[in-house]
Structures are given as structure tokens and as C-alpha cells.
Design a protein around this motif. Structure first.
Motif, short mmCIF file in Angstrom:
data_model
loop_
_atom_site.label_atom_id
_atom_site.label_comp_id
_atom_site.label_asym_id
_atom_site.label_seq_id
_atom_site.Cartn_x
_atom_site.Cartn_y
_atom_site.Cartn_z
N UNK A 169 0.87 -1.16 -0.05
CA UNK A 169 0.10 0.05 0.13
C UNK A 169 0.97 1.21 -0.13
N UNK A 170 0.40 2.29 -0.80
CA UNK A 170 1.33 3.46 -0.76
C UNK A 170 1.38 4.28 0.66
N UNK A 171 2.35 4.78 0.94
CA UNK A 171 2.47 5.63 2.40
C UNK A 171 1.51 6.77 2.04
N UNK A 172 0.95 7.05 3.43
CA UNK A 172 0.07 8.20 3.51
C UNK A 172 0.43 9.37 3.00
N UNK A 173 0.00 9.85 2.03
CA UNK A 173 0.36 11.11 1.38
C UNK A 173 0.51 12.30 2.73
N UNK A 174 1.59 13.26 2.55
CA UNK A 174 1.25 14.37 3.52
C UNK A 174 0.32 15.19 3.27
N UNK A 175 -0.38 16.24 4.09
CA UNK A 175 -1.38 16.96 3.81
C UNK A 175 -0.67 18.13 2.91
N UNK A 176 -1.45 18.59 1.91
CA UNK A 176 -0.77 19.73 1.10
C UNK A 176 -0.80 21.06 1.89
N UNK A 177 -0.05 22.06 1.55
CA UNK A 177 -0.34 23.23 2.12
C UNK A 177 -1.17 24.10 1.35
N UNK A 178 -2.56 23.63 1.83
CA UNK A 178 -3.47 24.20 1.19
C UNK A 178 -4.37 25.33 2.14
N UNK A 179 -3.80 26.60 1.29
CA UNK A 179 -4.30 27.69 2.09
C UNK A 179 -4.24 29.06 1.31
N UNK A 180 -4.82 30.07 1.48
CA UNK A 180 -5.01 31.16 0.97
C UNK A 180 -3.54 31.84 1.11
N UNK A 181 -2.54 32.30 0.16
CA UNK A 181 -1.52 33.27 0.57
C UNK A 181 -1.92 34.36 1.27
N UNK A 182 -2.86 34.92 1.11
CA UNK A 182 -3.30 36.35 1.68
C UNK A 182 -3.40 35.80 3.12
N UNK A 183 -4.16 34.56 3.44
CA UNK A 183 -4.44 34.31 4.64
C UNK A 183 -3.21 34.28 5.81
N UNK A 184 -1.92 33.70 4.87
CA UNK A 184 -0.71 33.62 5.61
C UNK A 184 -0.05 34.95 5.90
N UNK A 185 -0.20 35.72 4.89
CA UNK A 185 0.46 37.15 4.80
C UNK A 185 -0.33 37.75 5.97
N UNK A 186 -1.54 37.79 6.18
CA UNK A 186 -2.34 38.49 7.44
C UNK A 186 -1.96 38.03 8.66
N UNK A 187 -1.80 36.64 8.79
CA UNK A 187 -1.37 36.25 10.08
C UNK A 187 -0.06 36.97 10.31
N UNK A 188 1.11 36.83 9.47
CA UNK A 188 2.28 37.13 9.41
C UNK A 188 2.50 38.40 9.89
N UNK A 189 1.67 39.37 9.21
CA UNK A 189 1.75 40.77 9.60
C UNK A 189 1.32 40.98 11.09
N UNK A 190 0.52 40.07 11.70
CA UNK A 190 0.57 40.35 13.18
C UNK A 190 1.45 39.58 14.15
N UNK A 191 2.52 39.27 13.70
CA UNK A 191 3.39 38.11 14.14
C UNK A 191 4.25 39.36 15.15
N UNK A 192 4.55 38.73 16.42
CA UNK A 192 5.45 39.55 17.12
C UNK A 192 6.80 38.94 17.38
N UNK A 193 6.81 37.61 16.66
CA UNK A 193 8.27 36.98 16.83
C UNK A 193 8.60 36.76 15.52
N UNK A 194 9.89 36.71 15.16
CA UNK A 194 10.57 36.61 13.80
C UNK A 194 10.51 35.03 13.53
N UNK A 195 10.57 34.15 14.28
CA UNK A 195 10.51 32.90 13.94
C UNK A 195 9.23 32.32 13.24
N UNK A 196 8.32 33.31 13.42
CA UNK A 196 7.17 33.18 12.29
C UNK A 196 7.24 32.97 10.77
#
Length: 856
Positions: free
Chosen positions: A523-550
Motif C-alpha cells: 500500500x502506498x504511504x499516507x500522502x502528507x497533507x498539502x499546504x492548502x491555504x490562501x497566501x493572503x491568509x498567511x500574509x495577514x497572520x504574519x503581519x500580526x506576528x510578534x516573533x521573527x521565527x514566524x
């Protein structure tokens, strides 16, 4: 040598399986040789000759043996200074030994039961390991002492595998062993401190405690041997020394062979050493397996299932229980799934072994008057297939899969029906129905909604399955030894055609097992979950980050989980069975609890273990509430930029290095992200040169790695030597100017001395001038962990590595370099599972970080 070690590591599971198969084959070959003159009718007659008094006496000695076994844990808890009520120690001991006696794999089965019970009672992982170690030492002291005394009491020579050992030699060996035991007792009594085994300190018993250990072990071994001895019909008291010697050697061989349950090995050794009629001894061994092994397992499973069901029903009536029960965490720490998994495995073995034995002709005749012969034949094959299915589903119950629960319950009901339809085997039907009822009683413990195709079959579990299948084949061949095996035997269908039914049932079980293994492995190994998200959502969250490791979210080696409001997210990755979250969640803190509980539930549903890596103080309360074990990982160096100035005595060495580098003609420059492609080729050449000089491979997950796509996302700080780039670092900057930091820092081999100090000083000054509040110099692993005598074992080990592990990793050197910039240190933590599971998760973490990604 290194290649051989890598090959052995890669094929360790397969090699372990092959070794167990070889031992199984040797054990059953020995059994075949020892029983070549016996017939099934002799064994059945000897079993029928057992009297109720013999069975009652065996039951009594069995009860005394298991009662004595509880003393192992009681005494071990006192030796380590952590006494618990007898009922807790008795439950841990009884369940542990019943599971390990039947399945072997003592650390996986018995050790797991002890760990779950004792940690719930307040002990930590090292304490449980100490209890297991001391209890094991107690067991072996009893076996060795009993065997030595039996050797001294035997007057004649001993014959093993055709080799005769003279009495004088065996007496000398026994006397030497007894003298060594006495010397060990005296050493324990005079020891000035605990015994150090690797990083674990084990308190040594006092002389009275050591004597009590041996007395308990001798009593346990003696009562266990007596439970078998009374079943040997006509055994004379004069036979007792030889019998005890045979029993002790059988126990030693079974443990050393690592064959699950010691099946075949124990019986072969006892039959080889014990004189007298082997048919009587073999019948006694069969009855002993039922009385001493299977009956206590049934009692343990019933006790645990009853306790689990009562606890669940108590929680159902509790006003705060709704969320707990919905998530399944109310029963997650129970050991009923482990016990029911073992019971299901034994139930499958029962159906397989039943298919290899002759039917009771009186019952079969009564059945034939009700149902046609084809129905009986089909039910016989179906019963063997159900047994095989139960063996394969048992690991799913251990992992609390709801699919395994439903399928096992259905198979048990079908097994009960087929047991009646193949020969009115109502004893098997009652066992199947009872087990199905216990499963139903504890149904809340099986809450993980995971596909059955994801059940993991370890080498140990497969070994146990193969032992059962081999035992079924051997028993069938033994039972039908007088039957001439011909080609047309496969196609003979008759009411008393037990041998053909055995062949067809065994073939069906073997094919089903082989097909399941091939299907699972292909049986094929379980495929990893894709990075399915809207880039705009990621940028909005990063815009509110207080730490650079974000900014690690910008690297494609992670999965992202967003909150329902999309105001926060966390980064994680799955390696093996470990779900590892990188740092604190990013974004609105109001959404952090939702995110962490969601990832906790996702990991649990996937049978995984969760770890929060490099988290800060605000996450600790949530981690503790999720039942995670918190340990300190290290400290992060933070510089408060509004107060930063080179004109301070603490920065004298840095100031001197920076000015010396400036006099050599070095200059500082910031390249905006949009202009990075212009210098990207030169940066790549510097990076390759630096990697080759350091002998490092690219890291991932907790750090960035050099790739063209990654580098073009950030501003880059350069140190220029004339028109040539001498060093660079890409900048991590939060949009709210709360923090600045760097990720990749690399320089040429011939860069002038002080280049990196020059780079850092100018980055710090540049960030301060632009209003950033703090600058992170990164983490110093294992820094700031106290290794005092009363500190936890993990803290003492971490302190030891920090102070003496410089040759493997520059722990102190890294902290010393960052200390030059006079930072303040903030703690960082790891939160994850306890005990040995934490070690496995840390191993997966190291592989995740050390994985070299594809460089673009």
C-alpha cells in the motif's frame, strides 16, 4: 564498517523477524523430535485422566504464584523510596505479568501496563524504569537460585541435547552461582550509593531487602513450578529436584529465545530434561498453559474492562465530562485497550488452534442432523479466517481505533456463530461472546477515527502471529500423524474428515495472512497533507506576528494549521509517528487554545505523539492542560534595541572587533528583497563554500535552508570587502517592528577576522535606527538547565551534555559567542509525551531537522 551498521539499522525489523522465525522453527523442530513417539490419543487420554483435585491444586498454586508476584513491585517501590498502596502495585504487577507471560514482548506489553498505572499514581518515567529493573532482577535471582539448588540436589548427570554433564561439574557450577549471589547481596548491603546504569541511577537494596527479594522469587518460582508439578499424573516426590531443574531451565530458555509467550521453547526444554512418560508431561504442559497463562489473562482482562466501563459511566454523569468524552481523553490513559488487544489476540489463536484439532464426534453427529455437511465445512474454514482476522486486528485495538473496535466485535460475533456451526464448540462461542461483551462495555476507549489500512504491525507483533500459525500447523500435524497425506486428501469431504478440514483451514488462514501482509506492505504511504491555504491568509497572520521565527512558515517543509477565524496559525510537520509543532502559534492569542487542541486531537486520531518544540512561557499552561510533559530546552538570547549601545564595558570585545574590521576596509550594506536576484549567484557561491568548509548539511524545519526562492523573500545584509561580498545574512523582520533577527549567516573562508562581529553590530544598529524593539540572537540549546543532585534525570543529563559534549556540538561555545553581545536570556521549552515515548519523539525531531531538503 559504517556501511554495515547503516545496512543493519535499515533492515533491523526484517532481521529481527527472521531471527524469531529461526527460533520458532528450532523450537518446533525440537518438539517434533521429542514427541515423535507420542500420539494425539495418548495426550487426550492423559488430559482426561486429570482429576479435579489436581486441577484445584494447580489453581491454588497459580493464585499463590501471582500473589507472590505482586510482592515484586511492592518491594521494588520501597527500594526506590516511592511506596504505593498494595492495590495499586498489585494491579500493575498482575496485569503486567499476565500480558507478558502470554505475549512476550515484556517491555511493550508488561512495561506499558506498569507505565500507565504507575504514572497515573504519581511516578515518573525513570521511577517506572527502576521498578521494572528491580522486579526483573528479583525474578532472575529466584530462577537462578532455584536452578542452582536443584542442581545441587540432583545426584546423577544431566543430559542436554545429547551431552551428559557429570554431577560433579553441575554441583560445582551451582555452588559457584550461589556464592556469587551471596557476594552480590553483601555488595548491595555495603554499597555507598545507587548503581548508575547509563543515565539512570538505581538504588541498591539493603541486605534484608535483598534477602526478601530472593525469598519472594524462590517462593514465586516454587509455586509456579508446583502448579505444573501437580498436573503430572503419578509424579513421585523423588522426581521433584529434576522437575524443578527442568522448569527453571525452560523459563530461562523461553526468556532468552524471545519467542512470544515462550511457546514451544519452554515445552521443548521441559520435555527434554524431565524424565518419565512424555505423554503425561505433555498433557500437563497443555493444562498448565491454560491454568497458569490463559486463565489469569482472562481475569485481568475482565477486571480492567470492568474498571474502564465503570469509570466511563461515572464520567458520563459528571457535569464537566461532555468535552472529555467527546474527545476520548477520559479513557485515553486506561490500559483496558491493551488488555483487550491481548485478549483478542488470544481469541484469534484459540480459533486457529481449534481448527487444527479433531472435532468431538458426538457433538458433530448431533450437528449433522441439523445442518448439511457443506455448511459445516464452510464454517470450519470461516472460523480459521476469523481467527486470522482477530490476530491482525489486535494492534488496532491497542491503538484505540474505532474501526478496529467495530470489525473485531463483528468478527467475534461471527466467530461464536461459526464455532457452533462447525462442531457445537460452545466453549469457544462463550469465550467470543464474552470478549465481544467486554469490548462493548468499554467502547468509549476506542475513539480514534483512523482507517484500518493505517494499522502498524511491528516485528514483535508479526512474530507473535507467526508463532500462533506455526503452533496451529504443528498441532495439526501432530494430531493427524497417523493420517497418510495424499493429494486427494485436500478434496475429501466427510463428517469425520478432520484432517482434510485442518489442511483447508490452515491453507485459508495462511493465504489470508500472506495476502494481508502483501497488501499492507504494497500500500502506498499516507500522502502528507498539502499546504492548502490562501497566501493572503498567511500574509495577514504574519503581519500580526510578534516573533521573527514566524517567518519559518515561508518555507515549504512545514504544514500549516489555521484557526477557524484565520486570525492565527501554527506550523507543524509529521515525522514517523511524531507530530511536531514548531514554536508558538502565530497571530491572535485568543485562538491559541483552539489551535493547540485541534493539533492535539489530529495527532491523537492519527495514532501519533505530539510535541511542541521551542515554545515560550505563554504556551506552557496550555501544554500542561493537554497532558504534555514539559522540559526546558534551552535559552534564547534577546537584545532590547532601544537600550542597545556599543559604549558599554560589557561590549568592549565586540566594539574592538567591529572597529578593527572597519579599519580593514569592510563595509555594511542592506539589499532589499526585490534586488536580491542581482547578487544571488555570489551568495550561492559563498553558501556552498561555507557548507563545504564546515562539513555541514542543510538543515530544515527549525531553520531556513539556502534556496533561490527562499532567499528572494527577505532583505539581505551584506559585509563588503571592497566590491566583493565577504559575508551575508538574510533578515527576519516583523511588520509591527516588534522583533528583528537573522536566519542564514554565512561567510567566505578567507573573510577577515571579526567579519561576523562586524555584521551583527551593524545589523543591530540598523534595526535600532528603524524602530525595532528587540533583536533575537537565536537559541543556545541545553543552556540554563540546572544539573543539581535533586534535579530531574533529564535535567542532569542535559547539564552533563552541555558541559561535556563540546566535541559533538558546540553548546558552550555557542552560548559564549552570544554572551558577547550582553543579551538577556529567555527560556524555551519542549512539551511532549513522557518516558520512552519522549525519546522516540526526540529521535524523530532530530531526523526532521537534519533532513536535507532539495535545494533550488
Amino acid at each position: 564498517m559504517h556501511e554495515a551498521r547503516v545496512w543493519l539499522t535499515r533492515h533491523r525489523t526484517a532481521l529481527s523477524l527472521v531471527m524469531v522465525l529461526v527460533l520458532i522453527a528450532l523450537g518446533f523442530a525440537a518438539m517434533q523430535q521429542l514427541t515423535r513417539e507420542l500420539h494425539f490419543s495418548h495426550i487426550r487420554a492423559a488430559l482426561h485422566a486429570l482429576t479435579p483435585w489436581q486441577i484445584a491444586a494447580s489453581l491454588l498454586f497459580t493464585a499463590l504464584s501471582y500473589l507472590t508476584l505482586t510482592g515484586y513491585d511492592v518491594l521494588a517501590l520501597r527500594i526506590i523510596g516511592r511506596p504505593l498502596p498494595w492495590r495499586v502495585a498489585a494491579l500493575a504487577s498482575f496485569t503486567s505479568y499476565t500480558l507478558s507471560h502470554n505475549l512476550g514482548l515484556s517491555l511493550l506489553t508488561g512495561g506499558s501496563a506498569r507505565y500507565r498505572i504507575y504514572t497515573a499514581a504519581g511516578l515518573d518515567g525513570p521511577d517506572v524504569a527502576r521498578v521494572i529493573g528491580i522486579a526483573s532482577a528479583t525474578f532472575w535471582s529466584g530462577v537462578v537460585t532455584v536452578a542452582s539448588v536443584a542442581l545441587l540436589a540432583r545426584s546423577g548427570p544431566i543430559e542436554l541435547a545429547g551431552v551428559a554433564i557429570p554431577a560433579a561439574v553441575s554441583h560445582a557450577i551451582a555452588a559457584t552461582i550461589l556464592v556469587l549471589i551471596a557476594a552480590i547481596i553483601m555488595l548491595c548491603g555495603n554499597a555507598r550509593g545507587p548503581l548508575r546504569l547509563w543515565r539512570l541511577s538505581v538504588p541498591l537494596p539493603t541486605i534484608p531487602q535483598a534477602l526478601a527479594q530472593i525469598a519472594l522469587a524462590v517462593l514465586d518460582t516454587g509455586t509456579a513450578a508446583a502448579a505444573l508439578f501437580v498436573l503430572v499424573h503419578g509424579a513421585a516426590p523423588a522426581l521433584l529436584p529434576a522437575f524443578i531443574l527442568a522448569y527453571a531451565l525452560g523459563i530461562v530458555a523461553a526468556v532468552l529465545a524471545h519467542v512470544p509467550g515462550g511457546i514451544g521453547v519452554f515445552e521443548a526444554v521441559v520435555l527434554a530434561v524431565l524424565p518419565g512418560d512424555r505423554s503425561i508431561a505433555f498433557a500437563a504442559l497443555i493444562a498448565y498453559r491454560v491454568i497458569y497463562y490463559l486463565l489469569p489473562l482472562a481475569v485481568a482482562v475482565a477486571i480492567l474492562a470492568w474498571r474502564e466501563g465503570l469509570r466511563r459511566r461515572h464520567l458520563l454523569n459528571h457535569p464537566l465530562s461532555s468535552r472529555l468524552l467527546r474527545d476520548g481523553r477520559a479513557v485515553a490513559n486506561g490500559i483496558a485497550p491493551l488488555a483487550l488487544s491481548a485478549a483478542t489476540f488470544m481469541g484469534g489463536a484459540m480459533l486457529l488452534l481449534s481448527g487444527s484439532l479433531p472435532s468431538l464426534h458426538a457433538r458433530l453427529g448431533a450437528l449433522a442432523s441439523i445442518v448439511p455437511l457443506p455448511f459445516i465445512e464452510a464454517s470450519h474454514i470461516a472460523g480459521s479466517l476469523v481467527g486470522t482476522g482477530l490476530l491482525l486486528l489486535a494492534p488496532g485495538l491497542y491503538r484505540r481505533l474505532d474501526g478496529a473496535f467495530v470489525a473485531t466485535r463483528a468478527l467475534l460475533l461471527a466467530g461464536a456463530a461459526f464455532s457452533l456451526a462447525k462442531g457445537i464448540d460452545y466453549e469457544e462461542a462463550i469465550a467470543c461472546l464474552t470478549l465481544a461483551a467486554m469490548l462493548q462495555w468499554t467502547r468509549g476507549a476506542f475513539y480514534r477515527r483512523t482507517a484500518l489500512t493505517q494499522i502498524r504491525w511491528s516485528a514483535g507483533w508479526l512474530s507473535a502471529v507467526l508463532v500462533v500459525l506455526a503452533a496451529a500447523v504443528w498441532i495439526g500435524l501432530f494430531a493427524y500423524r497417523r493420517v497418510p497425506y495424499e493429494d486427494d486428501l485436500w478434496w475429501q469431504f466427510a463428517l469425520r474428515g478432520d484432517a482434510p478440514r485442518f489442511l483447508r483451514g490452515t491453507l485459508a488462514a495462511t493465504v489470508a495472512l500472506f495476502a494481508a501482509l502483501v497488501w499492507r506492505w504494497m500500500s502506498p504511504p499516507q500522502a502528507p497533507e498539502p499546504r492548502a491555504f490562501e497566501p493572503a491568509a498567511l500574509l495577514r497572520v504574519l503581519a500580526s506576528a510578534d516573533r521573527t521565527d514566524a517567518m519559518l512558515a515561508m518555507i515549504d517543509d512545514k504544514r500549516l494549521l489555521f484557526s477557524e477565524s484565520c486570525a492565527a496559525m501554527l506550523m507543524y510537520q509529521v515525522r514517523g509517528a511524531s507530530w511536531i509543532v514548531m514554536g508558538d502559534p502565530v497571530g491572535s492569542r485568543d485562538d491559541w487554545p483552539e489551535l493547540l487542541w485541534r493539533i492535539r486531537d489530529k495527532a491523537d486520531q492519527a495514532q501519533g505523539r505530539l510535541m511542541l518544540y521551542q515554545v515560550t512561557g505563554p504556551v506552557l499552561e496550555l501544554a500542561i492542560g493537554m497532558g504534555l510533559h514539559v522540559i526546558k530546552y534551552g535559552e534564547e538570547a534577546i537584545i532590547d534595541l532601544p537600550d542597545f549601545t556599543l559604549d558599554t564595558p560589557r561590549l568592549r570585545s565586540v566594539r574592538k572587533a567591529e572597529r578593527a574590521a572597519a579599519r580593514r576596509g569592510l563595509s555594511f550594506r542592506i539589499v532589499p528583497a526585490a534586488a536580491v536576484p542581482v547578487v544571488l549567484d555570489e551568495l550561492a557561491a559563498i553558501s556552498n563554500e561555507w557548507m563545504a568548509a564546515k562539513g555541514h548539511a542543510e538543515k530544515s524545519f527549525s531553520l531556513g535552508h539556502f534556496s533561490r526562492d527562499y532567499m528572494q523573500r527577505f532583505d539581505v545584509a551584506l559585509v563588503m570587502e571592497g566590491e566583493r561580498i565577504a559575508a551575508f545574512a538574510n533578515l527576519w523582520l516583523t511588520e509591527n517592528h516588534a522583533e528583528a533577527s537573522v536566519d542564514l549567516m554565512r561567510h567566505r573562508d578567507d573573510a577577515p577576522h571579526g567579519t561576523m562581529d562586524f555584521l551583527f553590530v551593524n545589523i543591530l544598529q540598523w534595526a535600532k535606527d528603524r524602530g525595532y524593539q528587540r533583536f533575537s540572537l537565536g537559541i543556545a540549546p541545553l543552556s540554563g538547565i540546572s544539573g543539581r543532585r535533586l534535579a530531574p534525570a533529564w535535567a542532569r543529563a542535559a547539564s552533563l551534555v552541555f558541559h561535556h559534549g563540546e566535541r559533538f556540538y558546540g553548546f558552550r561555545g555557542l552560548r559564549s559567542y552570544k554572551e558577547k553581545f550582553a543579551p538577556r536570556w529567555e527560556p524555551r521549552y519542549i512539551a511532549g509525551p513522557k518516558g520512552i515515548t519522549m525519546i522516540r519523539t526526540l529521535r524523530d525531531l532530530s531526523r526532521l531537522i537534519g533532513h536535507a531538503p532539495a535545494v533550488s
